[in-house]
Write a protein that holds these residues in place. Structure first.
Motif, PDB file in Angstrom:
ATOM      1  N   LEU A 126       0.821  -1.211   0.000  1.00  0.00           N
ATOM      2  CA  LEU A 126       0.000   0.000   0.000  1.00  0.00           C
ATOM      3  C   LEU A 126       0.857   1.264   0.000  1.00  0.00           C
ATOM      4  O   LEU A 126       0.365   2.364   0.162  1.00  0.00           O
ATOM      5  N   GLY A 127       2.157   1.109  -0.091  1.00  0.00           N
ATOM      6  CA  GLY A 127       3.042   2.275  -0.118  1.00  0.00           C
ATOM      7  C   GLY A 127       3.585   2.617   1.259  1.00  0.00           C
ATOM      8  O   GLY A 127       3.356   1.899   2.231  1.00  0.00           O
ATOM      9  N   GLN A 128       4.320   3.725   1.303  1.00  0.00           N
ATOM     10  CA  GLN A 128       4.947   4.161   2.554  1.00  0.00           C
ATOM     11  C   GLN A 128       4.226   5.374   3.110  1.00  0.00           C
ATOM     12  O   GLN A 128       3.819   6.260   2.366  1.00  0.00           O
ATOM     13  N   SER A 129       4.062   5.393   4.406  1.00  0.00           N
ATOM     14  CA  SER A 129       3.460   6.566   5.024  1.00  0.00           C
ATOM     15  C   SER A 129       4.419   7.740   4.899  1.00  0.00           C
ATOM     16  O   SER A 129       5.619   7.603   5.122  1.00  0.00           O
ATOM     17  N   PHE A 130       3.894   8.924   4.518  1.00  0.00           N
ATOM     18  CA  PHE A 130       4.724  10.128   4.455  1.00  0.00           C
ATOM     19  C   PHE A 130       5.220  10.499   5.837  1.00  0.00           C
ATOM     20  O   PHE A 130       6.323  10.964   6.030  1.00  0.00           O
ATOM     21  N   PHE A 131       4.343  10.317   6.796  1.00  0.00           N
ATOM     22  CA  PHE A 131       4.558  10.903   8.117  1.00  0.00           C
ATOM     23  C   PHE A 131       5.280   9.946   9.061  1.00  0.00           C
ATOM     24  O   PHE A 131       6.228  10.313   9.713  1.00  0.00           O
ATOM     25  N   PHE A 132       4.784   8.687   9.101  1.00  0.00           N
ATOM     26  CA  PHE A 132       5.369   7.722  10.034  1.00  0.00           C
ATOM     27  C   PHE A 132       6.597   7.032   9.468  1.00  0.00           C
ATOM     28  O   PHE A 132       7.280   6.315  10.168  1.00  0.00           O
ATOM     29  N   LYS A 133       6.830   7.213   8.150  1.00  0.00           N
ATOM     30  CA  LYS A 133       7.960   6.578   7.480  1.00  0.00           C
ATOM     31  C   LYS A 133       7.937   5.061   7.650  1.00  0.00           C
ATOM     32  O   LYS A 133       8.941   4.421   7.934  1.00  0.00           O
ATOM     33  N   LYS A 134       6.746   4.487   7.570  1.00  0.00           N
ATOM     34  CA  LYS A 134       6.613   3.033   7.693  1.00  0.00           C
ATOM     35  C   LYS A 134       5.707   2.549   6.572  1.00  0.00           C
ATOM     36  O   LYS A 134       4.965   3.346   5.973  1.00  0.00           O
ATOM     37  N   ASP A 135       5.722   1.230   6.343  1.00  0.00           N
ATOM     38  CA  ASP A 135       4.784   0.677   5.367  1.00  0.00           C
ATOM     39  C   ASP A 135       3.349   0.851   5.865  1.00  0.00           C
ATOM     40  O   ASP A 135       3.066   0.622   7.047  1.00  0.00           O
ATOM     41  N   VAL A 136       2.470   1.241   4.946  1.00  0.00           N
ATOM     42  CA  VAL A 136       1.070   1.435   5.333  1.00  0.00           C
ATOM     43  C   VAL A 136       0.463   0.109   5.806  1.00  0.00           C
ATOM     44  O   VAL A 136      -0.291   0.074   6.780  1.00  0.00           O
ATOM     45  N   THR A 137       0.819  -1.000   5.114  1.00  0.00           N
ATOM     46  CA  THR A 137       0.299  -2.306   5.546  1.00  0.00           C
ATOM     47  C   THR A 137       0.684  -2.599   6.993  1.00  0.00           C
ATOM     48  O   THR A 137      -0.118  -3.057   7.786  1.00  0.00           O
ATOM     49  N   ALA A 138       1.923  -2.267   7.348  1.00  0.00           N
ATOM     50  CA  ALA A 138       2.371  -2.509   8.715  1.00  0.00           C
ATOM     51  C   ALA A 138       1.607  -1.622   9.699  1.00  0.00           C
ATOM     52  O   ALA A 138       1.193  -2.077  10.776  1.00  0.00           O
ATOM     53  N   LEU A 139       1.394  -0.383   9.309  1.00  0.00           N
ATOM     54  CA  LEU A 139       0.642   0.541  10.170  1.00  0.00           C
ATOM     55  C   LEU A 139      -0.774   0.017  10.425  1.00  0.00           C
ATOM     56  O   LEU A 139      -1.258   0.012  11.555  1.00  0.00           O
ATOM     57  N   ILE A 140      -1.431  -0.413   9.318  1.00  0.00           N
ATOM     58  CA  ILE A 140      -2.801  -0.924   9.467  1.00  0.00           C
ATOM     59  C   ILE A 140      -2.787  -2.168  10.349  1.00  0.00           C
ATOM     60  O   ILE A 140      -3.623  -2.326  11.243  1.00  0.00           O
ATOM     61  N   ALA A 141      -1.811  -3.038  10.122  1.00  0.00           N
ATOM     62  CA  ALA A 141      -1.742  -4.274  10.901  1.00  0.00           C
ATOM     63  C   ALA A 141      -1.599  -3.959  12.394  1.00  0.00           C
ATOM     64  O   ALA A 141      -2.212  -4.613  13.237  1.00  0.00           O
ATOM     65  N   GLU A 142      -0.801  -2.917  12.717  1.00  0.00           N
ATOM     66  CA  GLU A 142      -0.626  -2.521  14.119  1.00  0.00           C
ATOM     67  C   GLU A 142      -1.930  -2.040  14.745  1.00  0.00           C
ATOM     68  O   GLU A 142      -2.219  -2.318  15.895  1.00  0.00           O
ATOM     69  N   ARG A 143      -2.697  -1.288  13.933  1.00  0.00           N
ATOM     70  CA  ARG A 143      -3.866  -0.597  14.485  1.00  0.00           C
ATOM     71  C   ARG A 143      -5.171  -1.357  14.349  1.00  0.00           C
ATOM     72  O   ARG A 143      -6.183  -0.944  14.898  1.00  0.00           O
ATOM     73  N   VAL A 144      -5.162  -2.456  13.576  1.00  0.00           N
ATOM     74  CA  VAL A 144      -6.434  -3.099  13.279  1.00  0.00           C
ATOM     75  C   VAL A 144      -6.992  -3.840  14.501  1.00  0.00           C
ATOM     76  O   VAL A 144      -8.202  -3.916  14.707  1.00  0.00           O
ATOM     77  N   GLY A 145      -6.112  -4.307  15.363  1.00  0.00           N
ATOM     78  CA  GLY A 145      -6.545  -5.082  16.533  1.00  0.00           C
ATOM     79  C   GLY A 145      -7.555  -4.343  17.397  1.00  0.00           C
ATOM     80  O   GLY A 145      -8.668  -4.817  17.610  1.00  0.00           O
ATOM     81  N   PRO A 146      -7.175  -3.154  17.897  1.00  0.00           N
ATOM     82  CA  PRO A 146      -8.115  -2.421  18.759  1.00  0.00           C
ATOM     83  C   PRO A 146      -9.446  -2.128  18.065  1.00  0.00           C
ATOM     84  O   PRO A 146     -10.517  -2.298  18.665  1.00  0.00           O
ATOM     85  N   THR A 147      -9.379  -1.737  16.778  1.00  0.00           N
ATOM     86  CA  THR A 147     -10.613  -1.379  16.076  1.00  0.00           C
ATOM     87  C   THR A 147     -11.540  -2.583  15.921  1.00  0.00           C
ATOM     88  O   THR A 147     -12.732  -2.511  16.214  1.00  0.00           O
ATOM     89  N   LEU A 148     -10.952  -3.703  15.468  1.00  0.00           N
ATOM     90  CA  LEU A 148     -11.801  -4.886  15.305  1.00  0.00           C
ATOM     91  C   LEU A 148     -12.315  -5.373  16.648  1.00  0.00           C
ATOM     92  O   LEU A 148     -13.472  -5.810  16.755  1.00  0.00           O
TER      93      LEU A 148
END
Lengths: 313, 553
Positions: free
Chosen positions: A77-99
Motif C-alpha cells: 500500500l506504499g509508505q506513510s509520508f509521516f510515520f515513514k513506515k509501510d502502510v500495511t504494517a501501520l494498518i496491521a498494528e492498528r487493526v486489533g483495537p478497532t476490530l
C-alpha cells in the motif's frame, strides 16, 4: 453456491478498482500539501520542493496513480509520508483495537437488541414495547461523543468501575481487554441497539401474525418456543441484514469513539493521517474499509441460505 | 335412522366435545357485540360434525375458542366447553398451562391454508418432532421412527425424504397431509378441521377428504369439521350445525338437513348450490366470433448463467372462439394454464406464439396505441374483490378512470357510472364511497361495473365468483347472465369450480398442464366426458351424488 461465491468474489475486483480511483483522486482535490505539513513552519520553499520530490508528489497524477496501483497488485500500500513506515504494517498494528471494539459492540448490541425487540413484539403495545420505542428515539438522537463523555464521567470518573481511556490487547488477558473496551463498546452500541431492536420488533411482530405461529400454538408448544423457533427464526433475514449494515456503519462510528476514549485503532490513525495529509495512509485505510464492507455484505448474503431454506443461489 | 347399539357406541355416549350455550364476545366497536351466541352441540367419538356457514357466521371463532387460541381481545363470555369431561373454560375450567398441554395431545387442529400454516424455515420432520418432544418422553430415534410411520399413514411418498424437506418443496396436497399427520400423531380424541380442503384442487380435495375419513374411522376420532361447502358436507359429515351470523340456525343429521332443511336460511343456502348437472341451453350463437384465439402458446424460460435452462409451457396450442352472447368456460386445476390464457388474451402478458383476434383486429400484433384501443373492447373481472380495487380510490373514480382515459368527459362518464350502478343493482350513492365499506359480493358488483364502463365486447371473468359465499355467488352469477343477455357480451369464464361452470357456460374447455384436453358443449362434456382427466375431475367434485333440496327460497 460455489458458482455464486466465485461470481461475488470476482465482482469485488471492479468495485475495489473504482474505490481506489475515487479515493486517489479525491484526496488530491482537497487543499493542503503534505510536503508543507512535513516540512513544518520554518521550512523554505526549497525544503518543501525537495520533500515533494522525495515523496514523488512532483510527478503527474497518472504517473503517481500507476506507481500506487502497481504496488496494490502485490499487496503493497506504499509508505506513510509521516510515520515513514509501510502502510500495511501501520494498518496491521492498528487493526486489533478497532476490530476488538467493533466485535464487542456488535456482540453487546445483538445480545441486548434481539431479545428486547422480540419481547416488545410479543407484548405489542405493552410497557416494554413503549419503553423500547422511547429509548430508540433517544438512542437515535444523542450523538456518540455526548454518550461517550457521559459514560466516561459516570462509570469511570465518579464510580471508577472502568478506566477512562486506553486499550489493552487480548494478549494482556481477556478481563483487562474487556474492561478497557466495555465503555466505548457500550457507547457505540446504543444507536445500534435502537436500530436493531426496532427492526427485530417489526419483523417478529409480523411473523407473529402468520398462520404457522397459530399452528405452533395449536401444537401446545410453550410461548418461549413459539417465539424463538417459529417467530424469530422466520424474522431472521431482515434482522441479519440490518446487523450487517450496522457492522458496516459501525466503522464510521469507531473513528469518533476511539478519539473520545483514546484507543490506538484505525479510527485514530485515520484522523492523524488526514490532519497530516498522509495520502498513502488515508488511501490504504479507506481501501481496507471497503474490502471489509464487501466481505460483510458477502457474509450476510451467504447467511441467508442458512436462515431460510427457500433462498438458494 | 335406528341402528343396533354396539358397545362402542355405548361407551361413546358421553361426547368427546360438548358445547353448551357458548357465547363469544367481540371487542367494543365491532359490527356486533358477540361473534357467536347460544351455540350448543356435541361431537361424539367416531363422529364427524360439520359447522356449516358463510363468511362471518362465526364458525372459525368457535373452533379457536375450543382450542384456546382466540386473539386477545375476543373472549368466551358465556357457556361451557367440555372436552372429555374436563371443563375448558369458566370458573371450573383448567388454567392456561393445562389447556396448552391438551393442545396437540387431546385436541388438534388442521387449518385452511397449507401454504402458510407450516413454518417455512423448519423441515417438515422437525415440525412433527418438536410436537413429540414437547408432549412425550420418547428418545430422539423413537420420535423419528414415529414421525416416519405417521408420514406413511397419511400416504406421503418417500417419508424419509419428506422428513428432511421444507414445506416449499412440497405440493399443497402434500403439505396438507403433513398438517394431518401433525394433528393426528398423538392420537387426539378431538380433531378440529378448519376448511382443510378449501385451498386445494378438487382432485386433491377428494383425496384429502377420504384420508381424513379413513384415519378418523380407524382411530375413532371425533371430528369437528368447519366448512362453507355443501358438497364437502354431503361427502363427509354425520351431523351438521348450520350457522348464520353467529346464531345456530339448524342442527341435525346430514341427510335430513341437506335434503329436507327446515329453516328458510338453510333452504336458501342449499338452493344456492349450483347443481353439477348442466341445464339444457341454446347451443347456436349467430354471427362472427367476438373473440378468436388460435394456437396460443405461452412458454416461460427460467435459469441463468450457471443453471440449466428450463422451459415451462404454461399454455400450449390453445384455440377457441366466443360469439356475442355466448359464455365459454375454461376449467382446470391450479397450474393448468387457465389464468395464463386469460392474461394472454388481455395482453397483460405477451403470448409466445399464436393469434388472438378481436373481431377484425389482431390483438397479438398491434402497436402500443392499437393495443390501448383494443383494451377498451376487452375487459377483465378478477378473482379477489378485496384486492382488485384500490382502497384509496372512491368507487366512482375507479369506475370512470377507464372512460376518462379514453377521452370521455367527466360528466358523461359519471352519468354512465350511475346507469351501471343500477345495472349491477347498487345504489348510485355507492359511487362516492370507498371499497372498504362494501362486502365481497358488493365489491364484485363494483368490479363488474368497472369492467363494463368501457362498453367492452368481451368480458373475461377470472375466477370472478370463487372468493364469494355461495348465496352471494348465486346472485352474482344471475346478474352476469342478465347483463350478458342485455348487452350481448361474449364472456370467457375461467373457474376451477365445476358446479359454477356447469351452470353458466354454454361451452367449456378443460385444461390440464397447459393443454386443452377436451372441449365441447357444457352438457356434453359434463354428462359424457371423453378424456380421462375430465372424468377424474368430475368424479372428484364433492357431493356429486347427493340430491340437494331444491326449492325456490
Amino acid at each position: 453456491m460455489g458458482a455464486f461465491l466465485a461470481k461475488r468474489i470476482l465482482a469485488t475486483i471492479p468495485v475495489m478498482l473504482i474505490v481506489a480511483i475515487i479515493v486517489f483522486a479525491l484526496i488530491r482535490l482537497v487543499p493542503g500539501d503534505p510536503a508543507a505539513v512535513i516540512a513544518g513552519n520554518m521550512a523554505t520553499n526549497e525544503d518543501i520542493a525537495r520533500i515533494r520530490t522525495e515523496l514523488g508528489l512532483d510527478r503527474g497524477f497518472f504517473a503517481q496513480f500507476a506507481i500506487w496501483a502497481k504496488g496494490l497488485v502485490t499487496g503493497d500500500l506504499g509508505q506513510s509520508f509521516f510515520f515513514k513506515k509501510d502502510v500495511t504494517a501501520l494498518i496491521a498494528e492498528r487493526v486489533g483495537p478497532t476490530l476488538s471494539l467493533a466485535f464487542l459492540t456488535i456482540v453487546i448490541t445483538v445480545l441486548i437488541a434481539v431479545p428486547l425487540g422480540t419481547l416488545a413484539a410479543w407484548r405489542h403495545g405493552g410497557w416494554l414495547d413503549r419503553a423500547l420505542m422511547g429509548f430508540s428515539v433517544l438512542g437515535f438522537s444523542i450523538p456518540v461523543f455526548v454518550i461517550g463523555y457521559l459514560f466516561a464521567y459516570f462509570f469511570a470518573l465518579r464510580i471508577d468501575w472502568f478506566p477512562v481511556q486506553g486499550y489493552k490487547p487480548l494478549s494482556a488477558g481477556i478481563g483487562e481487554w474487556i474492561r478497557h473496551l466495555l465503555l466505548p463498546a457500550l457507547t457505540l452500541s446504543i444507536v445500534y441497539v435502537a436500530l436493531i431492536a426496532r427492526v427485530t420488533r417489526a419483523s417478529v411482530a409480523e411473523a407473529l401474525t402468520e398462520d404457522y405461529v397459530r399452528t405452533a400454538r395449536a401444537k401446545g408448544l410453550p410461548e418461549s418456543r413459539v417465539l424463538i423457533k417459529h417467530a424469530l427464526a422466520n424474522a431472521a433475514v431482515p434482522i441479519v441484514t440490518v446487523i450487517g449494515i450496522g457492522v458496516a456503519l459501525l466503522i464510521g462510528g469507531v473513528v469518533v469513539t476511539e478519539s473520545v476514549f483514546s484507543i490506538p485503532g484505525l479510527g485514530t490513525l485515520t484522523v492523524d493521517a488526514v490532519l497530516a495529509r498522509d495520502f498513502p495512509v488515508i488511501q490504504g485505510v479507506i481501501l481496507f474499509f471497503s474490502v471489509l464492507y464487501v466481505l460483510i455484505n458477502l457474509l450476510v448474503d451467504v447467511s441467508y441460505v442458512f436462515l431460510d431454506p427457500r433462498i438458494r443461489y | 335412522m335406528s341402528r343396533p347399539e354396539s358397545p362402542l357406541e355405548h361407551s361413546a355416549a358421553t361426547p368427546v366435545l360438548s358445547v353448551r350455550d357458548l357465547a363469544i364476545s367481540l371487542p367494543s366497536g365491532s359490527d356486533r357485540s358477540h361473534a357467536v351466541e347460544h351455540i350448543s352441540f356435541d361431537v361424539r367419538a367416531g363422529e364427524i360434525v360439520c359447522l356449516l356457514g358463510e363468511s362471518g357466521s362465526g364458525k372459525s371463532v368457535i373452533a379457536f375458542s375450543i382450542m384456546g387460541l382466540l386473539p386477545g381481545n375476543v373472549r368466551v363470555s358465556g357457556g361451557d366447553l367440555v372436552l372429555n369431561g374436563t371443563a375448558l373454560n369458566g370458573a371450573t375450567g383448567i388454567d392456561a398451562a393445562h389447556l396448552r398441554a391438551k393442545r396437540g395431545t387431546e385436541m388438534a387442529m388442521i387449518f385452511q391454508e397449507p401454504m402458510t400454516a407450516l413454518n417455512p424455515v423448519m423441515s417438515c420432520g422437525e415440525q412433527l418432532d418438536e410436537l413429540l418432544a414437547q408432549h412425550t418422553s420418547l428418545p430422539a430415534n423413537a420420535r423419528r421412527a414415529k414421525v416416519i410411520a405417521m408420514f406413511e399413514a397419511v400416504k406421503l411418498p418417500e417419508p424419509e425424504r419428506i422428513y428432511a424437506s421444507y414445506p416449499h418443496q412440497l405440493s399443497g396436497g402434500q403439505r396438507q397431509r403433513i398438517m394431518i399427520a401433525m394433528a393426528l400423531i398423538l392420537e387426539p380424541k378431538l380433531l378440529i378441521a378448519d376448511e382443510p380442503t378449501t385451498a386445494l384442487d378438487v382432485t386433491t380435495q377428494a383425496e384429502v377428504l377420504s384420508l381424513i375419513k379413513a384415519l378418523q374411522r380407524e382411530r375413532g376420532t371425533a371430528v369437528l369439521f368447519i366448512t362453507h361447502d355443501m358438497g364437502v358436507v354431503a361427502e363427509i359429515a354425520d351431523r351438521v350445525v348450520v350457522l348464520e351470523q353467529g346464531k345456530q340456525v339448524e342442527t341435525g343429521d346430514t341427510q335430513t338437513v341437506l335434503s329436507a332443511p327446515r329453516e328458510p336460511y338453510t333452504q336458501m343456502l342449499i338452493a344456492s348450490v349450483p347443481p353439477i348437472e348442466p341445464p339444457v341451453r341454446a347451443s347456436e350463437f349467430a354471427g362472427p366470433p367476438a373473440l378468436r384465439v388460435e394456437s396460443l402458446c405461452k412458454t416461460y424460460l427460467s435459469g441463468g448463467w450457471f443453471q440449466k435452462r428450463r422451459e415451462t409451457r404454461a399454455a400450449n396450442l390453445v384455440s377457441f372462439d366466443v360469439r356475442p352472447g355466448e359464455t365459454v368456460g375454461i376449467v382446470g386445476e391450479s397450474g393448468s394454464g387457465k389464468s395464463t390464457v386469460a392474461r394472454c388474451i388481455t395482453r397483460l402478458i405477451d403470448p409466445t406464439k399464436g393469434t388472438i383476434s378481436l373481431g377484425e383486429q389482431a390483438l397479438h400484433l398491434g402497436s402500443a396505441d392499437e393495443l390501448k384501443l383494443a383494451r377498451k373492447r376487452i375487459q377483465i373481472v378478477f378473482q379477489d374483490p378485496y384486492r382488485s380495487l384500490d382502497p384509496r380510490q372512491r368507487v366512482g373514480e375507479a369506475i370512470i378512470e377507464g372512460p376518462l382515459n379514453f377521452g370521455v368527459s367527466r360528466d358523461a362518464a359519471m352519468r354512465r357510472a350511475k346507469e351501471l350502478m343500477s345495472l349491477v343493482r347498487l345504489s348510485p350513492e355507492v359511487l362516492s364511497r370507498y371499497p372498504s365499506e362494501f362486502s365481497g359480493g358488493q365489491r364484485q358488483r363494483i368490479s363488474i361495473a368497472r369492467a363494463l364502463a368501457l362498453d367492452p365486447e368481451v368480458l373475461i371473468c377470472d375466477e370472478a365468483v370463487s372468493a364469494l359465499d355461495v348465496s352471494v355467488q348465486a346472485q352474482v352469477l344471475t346478474l352476469l347472465e342478465e347483463i350478458q343477455a342485455r348487452l350481448k357480451l361474449a364472456i370467457v369464464f375461467i373457474t376451477h369450480d365445476l358446479r359454477v361452470a356447469a351452470q353458466i357456460c354454454d361451452r367449456v374447455l378443460v385444461m390440464s398442464r397447459g393443454h386443452v384436453v377436451e372441449q365441447g358443449l357444457t352438457r356434453d362434456v359434463f354428462l359424457s366426458p371423453q378424456h380421462e382427466y375430465t372424468q377424474a375431475l368430475l368424479a372428484s367434485a364433492p357431493g356429486r351424488h347427493f340430491k340437494f333440496a331444491r326449492n325456490s327460497a
